[in-house]
Design a protein around this motif. Structure first.
Motif, PDB file in Angstrom:
ATOM      1  N   MET A  76     -16.221   1.611   4.732  1.00  0.00           N
ATOM      2  CA  MET A  76     -15.801   2.356   3.548  1.00  0.00           C
ATOM      3  C   MET A  76     -16.772   3.502   3.250  1.00  0.00           C
ATOM      4  N   ALA A 103     -13.599   1.479  -3.228  1.00  0.00           N
ATOM      5  CA  ALA A 103     -13.748   0.267  -2.426  1.00  0.00           C
ATOM      6  C   ALA A 103     -15.205   0.046  -2.051  1.00  0.00           C
ATOM      7  N   ALA A 156      -7.922  -0.257  -4.289  1.00  0.00           N
ATOM      8  CA  ALA A 156      -9.230  -0.458  -3.669  1.00  0.00           C
ATOM      9  C   ALA A 156      -9.618  -1.927  -3.618  1.00  0.00           C
ATOM     10  N   CYS A 189      -5.780  -4.255  -2.169  1.00  0.00           N
ATOM     11  CA  CYS A 189      -5.136  -3.793  -0.935  1.00  0.00           C
ATOM     12  C   CYS A 189      -6.101  -3.090   0.023  1.00  0.00           C
ATOM     13  N   THR A 190      -7.370  -3.040  -0.307  1.00  0.00           N
ATOM     14  CA  THR A 190      -8.363  -2.498   0.619  1.00  0.00           C
ATOM     15  C   THR A 190      -9.398  -3.560   0.951  1.00  0.00           C
ATOM     16  N   ARG A 236      -9.952   6.186  -2.921  1.00  0.00           N
ATOM     17  CA  ARG A 236      -9.756   4.801  -2.485  1.00  0.00           C
ATOM     18  C   ARG A 236     -10.990   4.261  -1.768  1.00  0.00           C
ATOM     19  N   MET A 237     -11.536   5.052  -0.862  1.00  0.00           N
ATOM     20  CA  MET A 237     -12.696   4.602  -0.105  1.00  0.00           C
ATOM     21  C   MET A 237     -13.947   4.572  -0.968  1.00  0.00           C
ATOM     22  N   TYR A 248      -8.555  -5.787   4.232  1.00  0.00           N
ATOM     23  CA  TYR A 248      -9.323  -5.519   5.447  1.00  0.00           C
ATOM     24  C   TYR A 248     -10.374  -6.583   5.737  1.00  0.00           C
ATOM     25  N   TRP A 275      -5.399   6.840   6.966  1.00  0.00           N
ATOM     26  CA  TRP A 275      -4.828   6.766   5.625  1.00  0.00           C
ATOM     27  C   TRP A 275      -4.346   8.125   5.136  1.00  0.00           C
ATOM     28  N   THR A 325       0.810  -1.222   0.000  1.00  0.00           N
ATOM     29  CA  THR A 325       0.000   0.000   0.000  1.00  0.00           C
ATOM     30  C   THR A 325       0.840   1.268   0.000  1.00  0.00           C
TER      31      THR A 325
END
Length: 310
Positions: free
Chosen positions: A197, A60, A234, A237-238, A56-57, A242, A96, A38
């Motif tokens: 998210m 995602a 997203a 790696c998200t 990113r959020m 997670y 982040w 990341t």
């Protein structure tokens, strides 16, 4: 890869952890390996840290919603739990922003090394938030990490601003992991991640106009390369990372998860050296500090494993 297999190799049969615990540790280290990538996106993506995290959020949340909808696994939770989970997601979003801010102010190596302070902040915050007694060994082992960070702090005046921002990022990361453990035990991890998210995206949407006022940019739209990087960030790696982490927290303590994530800088630094040639920017003080952090990780790992075996 040697570090990735650390916990698996270290688990002798005499400790009798059971299949569930071993699977949790395997998932934990896969998530750490993903997390190691990341930091690189902070350099690869040209957007500033605020826009980077906002996109990113958003990506995602949209991608995860589509996946859950197609697979018929989308479900609702109570309004109170929605708010709690969204608030946790907002803490993650702030973490982040500071994390990528540290990388852009300094470099990948400095940004991810500061993340090693998560174990220290967890040792301080977890007893206060979940009302358990302080553990002296956790604090002592974490202080070795603090010593490593302080040594790194001295190695180059250019990176001090990035280190300060990185320290704030690690405190927010510790707070996120602790609160995530409290709110993420009643529902499937995929549902909790979706609301996190969305909550993080909405929270940052409220702050972004003010942020861009003080840190103006030429454009808020990503170019094609940034768009592709954001999609990978997203999705893999998200969402992937997670989901694994939330699953792991149902079995392993927040402190153990956070101390294990101290290995993330090892992965990220190696990748930064390979892709960005950062080795030439680092001096012996940096590597000495990194060595102290690794010693702290090993000591805390051993202590956590012994405690679990009791």
């Amino acid at each position: 890869m040697l570090f990735t297999l650390q916990f698996v190799v270290y688990l002798p049969d005499s400790l009798n952890f059971g299949r569930r615990m071993k699977e949790a540790f395997i998932k934990l280290h896969i998530s750490i390996l993903l997390a190691g990538f990341t930091g690189l996106f902070g350099k690869l993506i040209s957007l500033n840290e605020g826009l980077l995290v906002w996109y990113r959020m958003m990506f995602a949340a949209v991608l995860l919603f589509i996946i859950l909808k197609i697979s018929n696994k989308l479900q609702s939770i109570t309004r109170q739990e929605q708010l709690k989970t969204a608030g946790t997601g907002f803490i993650l979003g702030l973490h982040w922003v500071f994390f990528y801010g540290s990388i852009k102010m300094a470099n990948v190596s400095v940004g991810v090394v500061c993340f090693s302070l998560v174990g220290f902040f967890t040792a301080l915050l977890e007893p206060l938030l979940i009302h358990r007694r302080f553990k002296i060994k956790e604090l002592l082992f974490s202080l070795i990490t603090v010593a490593g960070i302080l040594l790194i702090f001295q190695f180059d005046m250019r990176y001090r601003a990035g280190i300060i921002v990185g320290v704030i990022s690690s405190a927010l990361a510790a707070l996120f992991t602790i609160t995530n453990k409290k709110v993420g035990v009643r529902h499937p991890s995929r549902i909790m991640l979706l609301y996190e998210m969305v909550g993080g995206f909405l929270g940052l949407s409220c702050l972004l106009p003010v942020y861009l006022y003080f840190f103006p940019v030429e454009t808020i739209l990503p170019d094609m390369s940034d768009f592709l990087y954001l999609l990978v960030l997203a999705l893999v790696c998200t969402i992937g990372l997670y989901l694994l982490q939330i699953q792991v927290l149902k079995t392993i303590s927040a402190f153990t998860v956070n101390l294990s994530y101290n290995l993330e800088p090892v992965y990220s630094i190696i990748l930064a050296m390979l892709f960005f040639g950062e080795a030439k920017e680092l001096n012996p003080a940096f590597y000495t500090g990194l060595g102290l952090i690794c010693i702290s990780v090993l000591l805390q790992t051993r202590e956590a494993l012994v405690n679990k075996a009791r």
